[in-house]
Structure formats: structure tokens, C-alpha cells
Design an enzyme around this catalytic site. Structure first.
Site, PDB file in Angstrom:
ATOM      1  N   GLY A 149       0.833  -1.192   0.000  1.00 27.58           N
ATOM      2  CA  GLY A 149       0.000   0.000   0.000  1.00 27.58           C
ATOM      3  C   GLY A 149       0.867   1.241   0.000  1.00 27.58           C
ATOM      4  N   GLN A 153       3.242   9.915   1.439  1.00 27.52           N
ATOM      5  CA  GLN A 153       4.557   9.268   1.501  1.00 27.52           C
ATOM      6  C   GLN A 153       5.455   9.711   0.348  1.00 27.52           C
ATOM      7  OE1 GLN A 153       2.609   5.208   2.307  1.00 27.52           O
ATOM      8  NE2 GLN A 153       4.541   5.068   3.426  1.00 27.52           N
ATOM      9  N   CYS A 198       6.168  -0.036   7.540  1.00 24.03           N
ATOM     10  CA  CYS A 198       5.801   1.149   6.762  1.00 24.03           C
ATOM     11  C   CYS A 198       6.987   1.551   5.902  1.00 24.03           C
ATOM     12  CB  CYS A 198       5.413   2.300   7.695  1.00 24.03           C
ATOM     13  SG  CYS A 198       4.884   3.793   6.818  1.00 24.03           S
ATOM     14  N   LEU A 199       6.716   1.837   4.638  1.00 25.59           N
ATOM     15  CA  LEU A 199       7.797   2.221   3.727  1.00 25.59           C
ATOM     16  C   LEU A 199       8.473   3.519   4.176  1.00 25.59           C
ATOM     17  CD1 LEU A 199       6.069   1.358   0.327  1.00 25.59           C
ATOM     18  CD2 LEU A 199       7.893   0.076   1.472  1.00 25.59           C
ATOM     19  N   HIS A 230      -4.194   1.343   7.861  1.00 26.90           N
ATOM     20  CA  HIS A 230      -2.845   1.920   7.875  1.00 26.90           C
ATOM     21  C   HIS A 230      -2.764   3.083   6.877  1.00 26.90           C
ATOM     22  CE1 HIS A 230       1.725   1.255   7.894  1.00 26.90           C
ATOM     23  NE2 HIS A 230       1.555   2.035   6.852  1.00 26.90           N
ATOM     24  N   GLU A 231      -3.326   2.897   5.669  1.00 27.13           N
ATOM     25  CA  GLU A 231      -3.254   3.950   4.642  1.00 27.13           C
ATOM     26  C   GLU A 231      -4.143   5.142   4.987  1.00 27.13           C
ATOM     27  OE1 GLU A 231      -0.828   3.588   2.937  1.00 27.13           O
ATOM     28  OE2 GLU A 231      -0.574   1.420   2.967  1.00 27.13           O
ATOM     29  N   HIS A 277      -2.493   7.345   7.349  1.00 28.64           N
ATOM     30  CA  HIS A 277      -1.513   8.250   6.717  1.00 28.64           C
ATOM     31  C   HIS A 277      -2.180   9.545   6.247  1.00 28.64           C
ATOM     32  CE1 HIS A 277       2.383   6.291   6.469  1.00 28.64           C
ATOM     33  NE2 HIS A 277       1.887   5.181   5.944  1.00 28.64           N
TER      34      HIS A 277
HETATM   35  O1  GNR Z   1       4.072  -2.562   2.496  1.00 26.47           O
HETATM   36  C1  GNR Z   1       3.458  -2.428   3.560  1.00 26.47           C
HETATM   37  N1  GNR Z   1       3.167  -3.522   4.288  1.00 26.47           N
HETATM   38  C2  GNR Z   1       2.313  -3.508   5.375  1.00 26.47           C
HETATM   39  C3  GNR Z   1       2.285  -4.627   6.199  1.00 26.47           C
HETATM   40  C4  GNR Z   1       1.442  -4.664   7.285  1.00 26.47           C
HETATM   41  C5  GNR Z   1       0.619  -3.593   7.553  1.00 26.47           C
HETATM   42  C6  GNR Z   1       0.640  -2.477   6.754  1.00 26.47           C
HETATM   43  C7  GNR Z   1       1.479  -2.435   5.659  1.00 26.47           C
HETATM   44  S1  GNR Z   1       1.466  -1.042   4.630  1.00 26.47           S
HETATM   45  C8  GNR Z   1       3.109  -1.068   4.052  1.00 26.47           C
HETATM   46  C9  GNR Z   1       3.337   0.002   3.002  1.00 26.47           C
HETATM   47  C10 GNR Z   1       3.131   1.374   3.608  1.00 26.47           C
HETATM   48  O2  GNR Z   1       3.910   1.919   4.327  1.00 26.47           O
HETATM   49  N2  GNR Z   1       1.991   1.954   3.347  1.00 26.47           N
HETATM   50  O3  GNR Z   1       1.702   3.146   3.884  1.00 26.47           O
HETATM   51 NI    NI Z   2       2.864   3.256   5.733  1.00 26.01          NI
END
Ligand code: GNR
Ligand code: NI
Length: 178
Positions: A46, A51, A95-96, A137-138, A141
Site C-alpha cells: 500500500g 509518503q 511502513c515504507l 494503515h493507509e 496516513h
Molecule cells: O508494504 C506495507 N506492508 C504492510 C504490512 C502490514 C501492515 C501495513 C502495511 S502497509 C506497508 C506500506 C506502507 O507503508 N503503506 O503506507
Molecule cells: Ni505506511
């Protein structure tokens, strides 16, 4: 399409509340394409526009990579959680924007999410499992919230300190303050 660079903790732009996307014009659709390409390249499941430093309420998702199935990209403009379950589930998140840091996070197990697709049509989906976690999670953000905000203060402060130190040793770009 083009790869764009992902901003990392402690860059304060990650704390911005992103603005709704009003017109799905060529520029917005191009950003969706760049987000997807950058997400696949990372690789991640995601990505939120913030980001890439852009404060627009836009998300790309694709969970298919995990099981070698054909790509199934999702493009979400203005996504919102309209319902979430009382039931909780726990996943190890990453998270990236916080590379190489993983921690268990507990969230609602199921969510109903509403968004606009690339054509501006309203879509809804009920999600569970990793998809439900990734959507939350997204959407976090888009509100300036990171998954580390859901872990213990001790662990959060430790990881922020580590990334602040790394940024100081690295290319100076943002103080992390302000
Ligand atoms: O790549 C991602 N893997 C992930 C694994 C578990 C819970 C959430 C994520 S999102 C993350 C990519 C990211 O930072 N998205 O904002
Ligand atoms: Ni993230």
C-alpha cells in the site's frame, strides 16, 4: 509512469492531514500511476500520496503480490472508514516511511470502506484480514497518523530517536520539527 521518492520518518510532512481530491484530472490520474509504480518498486502492499510528499487523500493498494497472482491494483480517492468491527485483530505492520521496523498493531478486524475510483464513482468494500489492516494503515496516513502511534510510547520514542539520528548523519533535509 515515473518512480518518485518515498519520504521517511522523521520528516514532518508525514504528519500533515491530506486534503480531499476534488477533480480527478490528468494530473491526479498520473499521480495514481506513479504511486502504484513506486509502491511495486519498493516493494509495498500500500502507499499513501503523503509518503511521496503530496498531501492529497489518495491511496494505492495491491495485496496480490504476496501469492504470485496477477496484479490487482486498487486506486482509492478520498477513502473513509464508514464502519469498523468491535472485534480486533493483530498484525505485524511495517511502513515504507519507517524502513526495517516492524511491530504488532491491534486494530478493528473488519472495516467497511467507501472511496471514489479513478472515474470518480463511489465504491464500497468490506474488508478483513491483512486488507482491513492495510486500509486502516493507509487511511491513517491521510490523517497524519503512523502505525507507530498505535504502539507503546517507549517503542515509538525509541524508533523516532533512531530515525532522527540517522537523518542527521544522512542528507540534511528537514529537522523533523515544525
Ligand atoms: O508494504 C506495507 N506492508 C504492510 C504490512 C502490514 C501492515 C501495513 C502495511 S502497509 C506497508 C506500506 C506502507 O507503508 N503503506 O503506507
Ligand atoms: Ni505506511
Amino acid at each position: 509512469m515515473a518512480l518518485r521518492s518515498i519520504i521517511n520518518l522523521p520528516y514532518s510532512r508525514l504528519r500533515l492531514v491530506s486534503k480531499p481530491v476534488t477533480i480527478l484530472d490528468h494530473q491526479v490520474l498520473k499521480l495514481f500511476d506513479d504511486m502504484l509504480e513506486t509502491m511495486y518498486d519498493a516493494p509495498g502492499i500500500g502507499l499513501a500520496a503523503i509518503q511521496l510528499g503530496i498531501d492529497a487523500r489518495m491511496v494505492t493498494l495491491d495485496l496480490s503480490k504476496r501469492d504470485d497472482s496477477p496484479p490487482q491494483p486498487l486506486f482509492l480517492a478520498n477513502p473513509e472508514i464508514v464502519w469498523s468491527s468491535e472485534e480486533r485483530s493483530s498484525f505485524e505492520e511495517g511502513c515504507l516511511s519507517i524502513p526495517d521496523f516492524y511491530e504488532e498493531v491491534e486494530r478493528p478486524a473488519k472495516v467497511l470502506v467507501r472511496w471514489q475510483d479513478r472515474q470518480g464513482a463511489v465504491q464500497e468494500m468490506e474488508a478483513e484480514g491483512l486488507l482491513a489492516t492495510a486500509l486502516q494503515h493507509e487511511i491513517d496516513h491521510l490523517n497524519g497518523v503512523l502505525f507507530i502511534d498505535h504502539i507503546s510510547r517507549l517503542k515509538r520514542e525509541r524508533v523516532i530517536r533512531k530515525f532522527t539520528k540517522m537523518a542527521k548523519r544522512d542528507v540534511p533535509r528537514d529537522s523533523g520539527r515544525g
